[in-house]
Design a protein around this motif. Structure first.
Motif, PDB file in Angstrom:
ATOM      1  N   TYR A 270      -3.048   0.246 -10.183  1.00  0.00           N
ATOM      2  CA  TYR A 270      -2.745  -1.076 -10.739  1.00  0.00           C
ATOM      3  C   TYR A 270      -1.767  -1.845  -9.841  1.00  0.00           C
ATOM      4  CZ  TYR A 270      -5.037   0.231 -15.116  1.00  0.00           C
ATOM      5  OH  TYR A 270      -5.946   0.613 -16.062  1.00  0.00           O
TER       6      TYR A 270
ATOM      7  N   PHE B  96      -3.622  -3.096  -6.662  1.00  0.00           N
ATOM      8  CA  PHE B  96      -4.439  -4.285  -6.921  1.00  0.00           C
ATOM      9  C   PHE B  96      -3.581  -5.515  -7.180  1.00  0.00           C
ATOM     10  CE2 PHE B  96      -7.969  -1.288  -8.056  1.00  0.00           C
ATOM     11  CZ  PHE B  96      -8.764  -1.636  -6.975  1.00  0.00           C
TER      12      PHE B  96
ATOM     13  N   LEU C 244      -3.707  -8.734  -4.742  1.00  0.00           N
ATOM     14  CA  LEU C 244      -4.059 -10.024  -5.319  1.00  0.00           C
ATOM     15  C   LEU C 244      -2.972 -11.062  -5.055  1.00  0.00           C
ATOM     16  CD1 LEU C 244      -6.123 -11.573  -7.046  1.00  0.00           C
ATOM     17  CD2 LEU C 244      -4.813 -10.876  -9.050  1.00  0.00           C
TER      18      LEU C 244
ATOM     19  N   SER D 131       0.832  -1.204   0.000  1.00  0.00           N
ATOM     20  CA  SER D 131       0.000   0.000   0.000  1.00  0.00           C
ATOM     21  C   SER D 131       0.865   1.252   0.000  1.00  0.00           C
ATOM     22  CB  SER D 131      -0.917   0.011   1.225  1.00  0.00           C
ATOM     23  OG  SER D 131      -1.769  -1.086   1.207  1.00  0.00           O
TER      24      SER D 131
END
Length: 130
Positions: free
Chosen positions: A98, A101, A105, A82
């Motif tokens: 992007y 994420f 993931l 983050s």
């Protein structure tokens, strides 16, 4: 109501040998080495209440060079990811999103993978003779 299954060292060791698991024994604790740098510790000193824990060793896909638990690795991975994606978003917001994420993931998928391997081994060992 079914009685709770018991685990003794000899039966557990037989299971591990039968399925070619690599393991070590220290006192009443079995240390099972799983693939992808994961270790499962099984304390069978109380056969009616075995204690299962799992850890990641160095050079794994979630915490890298650090040996830690899966939960702690995921926490630090998401915090660092983050922070890094926020830094990138300052320069180009789309890239930061992007990256965030992708990092989330990656961390969640590897955490689920490690937890699933641990839970499967635990279920097999607990229910093997029943």
């Amino acid at each position: 109501m079914q009685p709770k299954p018991t685990m003794d060292l000899k039966n557990t060791e037989t299971f591990l040998k039968m399925f070619d698991y690599k393991y070590e024994i220290h006192n009443q604790i079995l240390i099972v080495n799983l693939n992808f740098s994961q270790k499962v510790l099984i304390d069978v000193s109380d056969p009616k209440n075995p204690v299962f824990t799992h850890r990641l060793t160095a050079w794994n896909f979630l915490s890298g060079m650090v040996s830690t638990s899966v939960k702690r690795a995921l926490f630090f991975y998401l915090i660092i990811g983050s922070t890094w994606s926020t830094y990138l978003a300052v320069y180009k917001q789309e890239t930061g999103i992007y990256v965030l994420f992708a990092i989330m993931l990656w961390g969640i998928l590897w955490s689920l993978f490690y937890f699933h391997k641990f839970q499967n081994l635990k279920d097999f060992l607990v229910n093997w003779k029943n």
